[in-house]
Design an enzyme around this catalytic site. Structure first.
Site, mmCIF file in Angstrom:
data_model
loop_
_atom_site.group_PDB
_atom_site.id
_atom_site.type_symbol
_atom_site.label_atom_id
_atom_site.label_comp_id
_atom_site.label_asym_id
_atom_site.label_seq_id
_atom_site.Cartn_x
_atom_site.Cartn_y
_atom_site.Cartn_z
ATOM 1 C CE LYS A 137 14.108 61.951 52.021
ATOM 2 N NZ LYS A 137 15.355 62.249 52.763
ATOM 3 C CB SER A 140 16.528 58.758 54.098
ATOM 4 O OG SER A 140 16.535 60.173 54.121
ATOM 5 C CB SER A 171 19.236 61.784 53.701
ATOM 6 O OG SER A 171 19.067 60.793 54.664
HETATM 7 N N1 GLN Z 1 21.495 57.958 57.630
HETATM 8 C C1 GLN Z 1 21.265 59.016 58.560
HETATM 9 C C2 GLN Z 1 20.221 58.631 59.559
HETATM 10 O O1 GLN Z 1 19.685 57.575 59.441
HETATM 11 C C3 GLN Z 1 20.888 60.278 57.840
HETATM 12 C C4 GLN Z 1 19.460 60.378 57.492
HETATM 13 C C5 GLN Z 1 19.119 61.698 56.856
HETATM 14 O O2 GLN Z 1 20.001 62.477 56.510
HETATM 15 N N2 GLN Z 1 17.825 61.962 56.746
HETATM 16 O O3 GLN Z 1 19.958 59.370 60.471
#
Ligand code: GLN
Length: 433
Positions: free
Chosen positions: A43, A118, A142
């Site tokens: 990532k 994400s 994410s």
């Molecule tokens: N969807 C969650 C957020 O937008 C989690 C994001 C993540 O785990 N990086 O904060």
């Protein structure tokens, strides 16, 4: 010494797949061609030496890190080599990988749909068979969320068991590095290769050698009240969930229903703490040390270099920590988090928590414009994050050709047991390629 899982595909095979990538999964590729190594994708918020690390943000366009993440250094000892960097929501803020400055990654099962987020690019690269495993990061879901949308395993370890040195911070009290693969044994292999204390991350630690592994079969399974789930998840997911509960009840496992308020409350608590930590962590991106400069427009960096979701979180975080402070917003969230954490950990002593991972299958690109609707995608994933406990997405089934998964979570440091228990629960899965 760890053995390599048998079904890892060859490096050159995966490299050619990566070069043909049409789904906007990869941001950049490493060009060396080595054989006899295990390829993996990273990532793009994890620092690498040979390719830029951009967090899918214009403010880090072309940024080359002077050091690499500990997870990469450790994986290289096992002859693993990174194939490329994968797309994500900008600074990992999102649940669909649409907030990337490079545009959304497309779901390998249907290119009109998002791949979740994400860590969407990492999940998609594994689902598409481009790499056997990929690294992601999980703050509020994410890794688990895109794993569910793409039909792969996604593992979030206990906070602190894997070094975060080289992971660009979002909300540090919840950030972890996690893993994607098509099999749980590969996930376990990668976790074993990278876990443990790292002197560059003071929050990392080793677990005592004599951790007692619980038996593979959990004694008790905690589930959200089925009648409450009707208004939260799609009917096809609920139907499968009910079948699974019946199946495991036949195995003499004690099923205990819990109130859905625990998840409902976790969402605002998570976002409040997340906003506050984001505004602090991202204060380094001030247009002086990073990003394009424009002296005529002192606010240039904010308007041009950061996307709307990132700006929103910085502003909300400033509010939480200034005006909101008068109402004790942050303190209340921290109080609730402690309560939630002890509840989740007490359940894990003799059982695990089982929920759907996502309320639906992957939705169409550009179809969720309201941020609250997007945040509700995290309904089941934020509670384990707040508690710092390990959690896994198990790919479960498909609806009209689109995957969805179920989540199992346990208590702090029970990662090894959780993987065993997830393997057992996976026996009931209807997943087919
Ligand atoms: N969807 C969650 C957020 O937008 C989690 C994001 C993540 O785990 N990086 O904060």
């Amino acid at each position: 010494m760890l053995g390599y899982p048998n079904d890892f595909i060859s490096f050159s095979e995966s490299l050619s797949l990566a070069r043909e990538d049409k789904n906007n999964i990869f941001i950049s590729l490493v060009s060396e061609n080595k054989d006899d190594v295990i390829p993996f994708a990273v990532k793009d918020n994890i620092c690498t030496l040979t390719t830029p690390t951009t967090c899918a943000s214009k403010i880090l366009d072309g940024y080359i890190s002077p050091y690499e993440a500990t997870v990469l250094t450790r994986l290289k000892k096992y002859n693993c080599s990174e194939v490329g960097k994968t797309n994500l929501d900008e600074f990992a803020m999102g649940t669909s990988s649409e907030t990337s400055c490079y545009g959304p990654s497309l779901n390998p099962w249907d290119s009109k749909r998002v791949c979740g987020g994400s860590s969407g690019g990492s999940a998609a690269s594994v689902a598409a068979g481009i790499v056997p495993f990929a690294l992601g990061s999980d703050t509020g879901g994410s890794v688990r969320h895109p794993a569910s949308f793409c039909g792969v395993f996604g593992f979030r370890p206990t906070w602190g068991r894997v070094s975060r040195y080289g992971l660009i911070s979002m909300a540090s009290s919840m950030d972890v590095i996690g893993f994607f693969s098509k099999t749980l044994n590969e996930v376990r292999w990668v976790f074993d290769a990278v876990k443990g204390f790292d002197r560059n991350d003071s929050t990392s630690y080793n677990v005592k050698k004599n951790v007692v592994l619980k038996s593979e079969k959990p004694k008790k399974v905690f589930i959200p009240k089925l009648k409450d789930l009707k208004s939260i998840v799609e009917p096809y997911i609920l139907e499968d969930f009910e079948i699974l509960i019946k199946d495991i009840a036949k195995e003499n496992i004690d099923i205990q229903e819990i109130d859905c308020s625990i998840f409902e409350n976790s969402l605002p608590v998570y976002y409040l703490i997340c906003y506050a930590e984001v505004s602090s962590n991202l204060s380094r991106f001030d247009g002086i040390r990073f990003g394009p400069k424009n002296n005529n427009h002192p606010d240039f960096w904010r308007k041009e270099s950061l996307g709307r979701e990132v700006q929103r979180r910085i502003l909300m975080g400033c509010h939480v920590l200034s005006e909101g402070h008068k109402e004790g917003l942050y303190e209340k969230a921290v109080y609730l988090r402690k309560h939630l954490s002890s509840t989740l950990n007490s359940w894990s002593k003799d059982g695990l928590l089982l929920t759907p991972t996502t309320p639906s299958v992957a939705f169409e690109i550009n179809s969720k414009k309201d941020p609250i609707a997007m945040y509700r995608q995290d309904f089941f994933t934020t509670a384990p994050s707040l508690a710092g406990v390990p959690a896994i997405n198990i790919p479960w089934n498909k609806h009209k050709g689109l995957p969805y998964g179920f989540q199992v979570s346990s208590g702090v440091d029970m990662d090894e047991s959780l993987i065993n228990e997830a393997l057992w629960i996976n026996n009931f899965s209807k997943w087919t390629k």
